[in-house]
Motif scaffolding. Structure first.
Motif, PDB file in Angstrom:
ATOM      1  N   ARG A 293      65.356 -33.982  36.692  1.00  0.00           N
ATOM      2  CA  ARG A 293      65.859 -32.934  37.253  1.00  0.00           C
ATOM      3  C   ARG A 293      65.154 -32.574  38.737  1.00  0.00           C
ATOM      4  NH1 ARG A 293      65.093 -27.499  38.160  1.00  0.00           N
ATOM      5  NH2 ARG A 293      67.056 -25.942  37.041  1.00  0.00           N
ATOM      6  N   ARG A 294      66.767 -32.727  39.022  1.00  0.00           N
ATOM      7  CA  ARG A 294      66.231 -32.646  40.813  1.00  0.00           C
ATOM      8  C   ARG A 294      67.544 -31.300  40.963  1.00  0.00           C
ATOM      9  NH1 ARG A 294      64.595 -35.805  44.955  1.00  0.00           N
ATOM     10  NH2 ARG A 294      63.521 -35.839  43.214  1.00  0.00           N
TER      11      ARG A 294
ATOM     12  N   VAL B 173      69.849 -29.348  43.605  1.00  0.00           N
ATOM     13  CA  VAL B 173      70.653 -28.891  44.947  1.00  0.00           C
ATOM     14  C   VAL B 173      71.008 -28.213  45.433  1.00  0.00           C
ATOM     15  CG1 VAL B 173      72.631 -29.536  44.058  1.00  0.00           C
ATOM     16  CG2 VAL B 173      72.715 -30.917  45.815  1.00  0.00           C
TER      17      VAL B 173
ATOM     18  N   TRP C 123      68.354 -33.022  48.973  1.00  0.00           N
ATOM     19  CA  TRP C 123      67.719 -33.097  47.715  1.00  0.00           C
ATOM     20  C   TRP C 123      68.120 -34.511  47.117  1.00  0.00           C
ATOM     21  CZ3 TRP C 123      65.393 -28.466  47.415  1.00  0.00           C
ATOM     22  CH2 TRP C 123      66.020 -27.897  48.065  1.00  0.00           C
ATOM     23  N   LEU C 124      69.110 -35.309  47.431  1.00  0.00           N
ATOM     24  CA  LEU C 124      69.406 -36.739  46.377  1.00  0.00           C
ATOM     25  C   LEU C 124      68.983 -37.668  46.771  1.00  0.00           C
ATOM     26  CD1 LEU C 124      72.398 -34.692  45.095  1.00  0.00           C
ATOM     27  CD2 LEU C 124      70.430 -34.862  43.906  1.00  0.00           C
TER      28      LEU C 124
ATOM     29  N   LEU D  34      67.596 -41.365  44.973  1.00  0.00           N
ATOM     30  CA  LEU D  34      68.148 -41.034  43.675  1.00  0.00           C
ATOM     31  C   LEU D  34      69.281 -42.350  42.766  1.00  0.00           C
ATOM     32  CD1 LEU D  34      67.574 -37.458  43.249  1.00  0.00           C
ATOM     33  CD2 LEU D  34      66.084 -39.107  42.629  1.00  0.00           C
TER      34      LEU D  34
ATOM     35  N   ILE E 266      69.894 -38.519  36.278  1.00  0.00           N
ATOM     36  CA  ILE E 266      69.171 -36.968  36.149  1.00  0.00           C
ATOM     37  C   ILE E 266      69.602 -35.281  36.293  1.00  0.00           C
ATOM     38  CG2 ILE E 266      68.377 -37.902  39.308  1.00  0.00           C
ATOM     39  CD1 ILE E 266      70.614 -36.190  40.548  1.00  0.00           C
TER      40      ILE E 266
ATOM     41  N   LEU F 145      71.109 -32.549  37.914  1.00  0.00           N
ATOM     42  CA  LEU F 145      71.490 -31.947  38.838  1.00  0.00           C
ATOM     43  C   LEU F 145      71.765 -30.514  39.028  1.00  0.00           C
ATOM     44  CD1 LEU F 145      74.559 -33.164  41.347  1.00  0.00           C
ATOM     45  CD2 LEU F 145      73.632 -31.053  40.936  1.00  0.00           C
TER      46      LEU F 145
ATOM     47  N   GLU G 143      60.758 -32.502  33.757  1.00  0.00           N
ATOM     48  CA  GLU G 143      60.778 -31.352  35.132  1.00  0.00           C
ATOM     49  C   GLU G 143      59.292 -30.765  35.674  1.00  0.00           C
ATOM     50  OE1 GLU G 143      62.919 -26.432  35.020  1.00  0.00           O
ATOM     51  OE2 GLU G 143      62.453 -27.628  33.472  1.00  0.00           O
TER      52      GLU G 143
ATOM     53  N   PRO H  91      57.791 -28.617  42.831  1.00  0.00           N
ATOM     54  CA  PRO H  91      57.554 -30.203  43.556  1.00  0.00           C
ATOM     55  C   PRO H  91      56.714 -30.118  43.864  1.00  0.00           C
ATOM     56  CG  PRO H  91      59.181 -27.610  44.633  1.00  0.00           C
ATOM     57  CD  PRO H  91      58.819 -27.184  42.358  1.00  0.00           C
TER      58      PRO H  91
ATOM     59  N   TYR I 182      56.283 -33.796  42.195  1.00  0.00           N
ATOM     60  CA  TYR I 182      57.752 -34.945  42.410  1.00  0.00           C
ATOM     61  C   TYR I 182      57.429 -36.161  42.928  1.00  0.00           C
ATOM     62  CZ  TYR I 182      61.897 -30.904  43.398  1.00  0.00           C
ATOM     63  OH  TYR I 182      62.795 -29.777  42.199  1.00  0.00           O
TER      64      TYR I 182
ATOM     65  N   LEU J  37      56.891 -37.829  39.321  1.00  0.00           N
ATOM     66  CA  LEU J  37      58.688 -38.026  38.584  1.00  0.00           C
ATOM     67  C   LEU J  37      59.126 -38.901  37.826  1.00  0.00           C
ATOM     68  CD1 LEU J  37      60.825 -35.344  39.374  1.00  0.00           C
ATOM     69  CD2 LEU J  37      60.305 -35.623  37.893  1.00  0.00           C
TER      70      LEU J  37
END
Length: 241
Positions: free
Chosen positions: A6-7, A9, A17-18, A21, A26, A28, A220, A223, A226, A229
């Motif tokens: 999960r990311r 944006v 943010w992306l 990747l 993902i 989004l 999920e 932060p 992260y 992940l």
């Protein structure tokens, strides 16, 4: 099983943010605050172009946290479902709203079910609802099963045993297992949510595998985790993929 991360944006800088990747599935997550969402709804096409131009693989989209039972639902859900289709997402995730009075819940549910049916009729993207156990939520997991709604099982919001029961009872209509754990910090005694899965989450996937479940698993984490992940996704994909 298919494994994604999960990311979230925001629209200040997509690369912030992306980036990094490319070719990684993902979820989004669009801005959850409705006021922020309305300020950027006209820029969803920009985000679509960035996703397509940078080989971002969108397995799912997480919708803003609007009310599913409100008259305004379709006004914001329709642009989100169109965006989801254009980035090739398999499903769109909604949160059922909270603080629903028990006496009014049947009417609110009837409204939401009508809107969801209308939305689903306009797209091949699956409309799915995330699990929350509070009875004041618009839909509890039991009510999602009652109404045969596609489910996103959030493992950090339910007990391990309950999650296993849901998988066994409803695996045909669970589109995604939202994988993280809730644990107690051994130092502070503080309850921790959405931390990396190391115990109960693995057990749940073993149950799902035994049932030949073919849905997606979305990691999920908060932060501060992260950095876990990518390696966790690879590890789990190697074990269960």
């Amino acid at each position: 099983m298919k494994f994604s991360i999960r990311r979230p944006v925001h629209f200040d800088d997509f690369s912030k943010w992306l980036s990094g990747l490319e070719n990684i599935p993902i979820e989004l997550a669009l801005p959850h605050d409705m006021q922020e969402f309305w300020s950027i709804v006209g820029r969803l096409n920009e985000l679509k172009e960035y996703v397509r131009g940078n080989n971002i693989v969108v397995n799912s989209v997480h919708a803003p946290h609007g009310r599913l039972s409100a008259n305004a639902f379709l006004s914001w859900a329709l642009p989100v479902i169109r965006f989801s289709f254009r980035v090739n997402a398999h499903f769109l995730v909604f949160h059922p709203e909270n603080h629903i009075a028990k006496a009014r819940k049947p009417d609110f549910q009837a409204n939401a079910l009508s809107y969801i049916k209308t939305l689903q009729g306009k797209t091949p993207v699956t409309v799915a609802i995330e699990t929350f156990t509070s009875s004041s939520r618009l839909f509890t997991p039991e009510e999602l099963m009652q109404y045969k709604l596609p489910m996103v099982l959030d493992t950090s919001s339910v007990t391990e045993q309950y999650a296993i029961e849901l998988i066994r009872q409803y695996s045909d209509n669970i589109v995604d297992i939202r994988l993280s754990e809730g644990r107690t910090d051994p130092g502070s005694g503080k309850a921790l949510q959405s931390v990396p899965s190391e115990g109960s989450g693995i057990s749940l996937l073993e149950v799902a595998k035994d049932m030949h479940w073919k849905g997606s698993v979305t990691l999920e984490y908060l932060p501060e985790n992260y950095d876990r992940l990518m390696p966790d996704r690879e590890r789990l994909k190697n074990i269960f993929g």
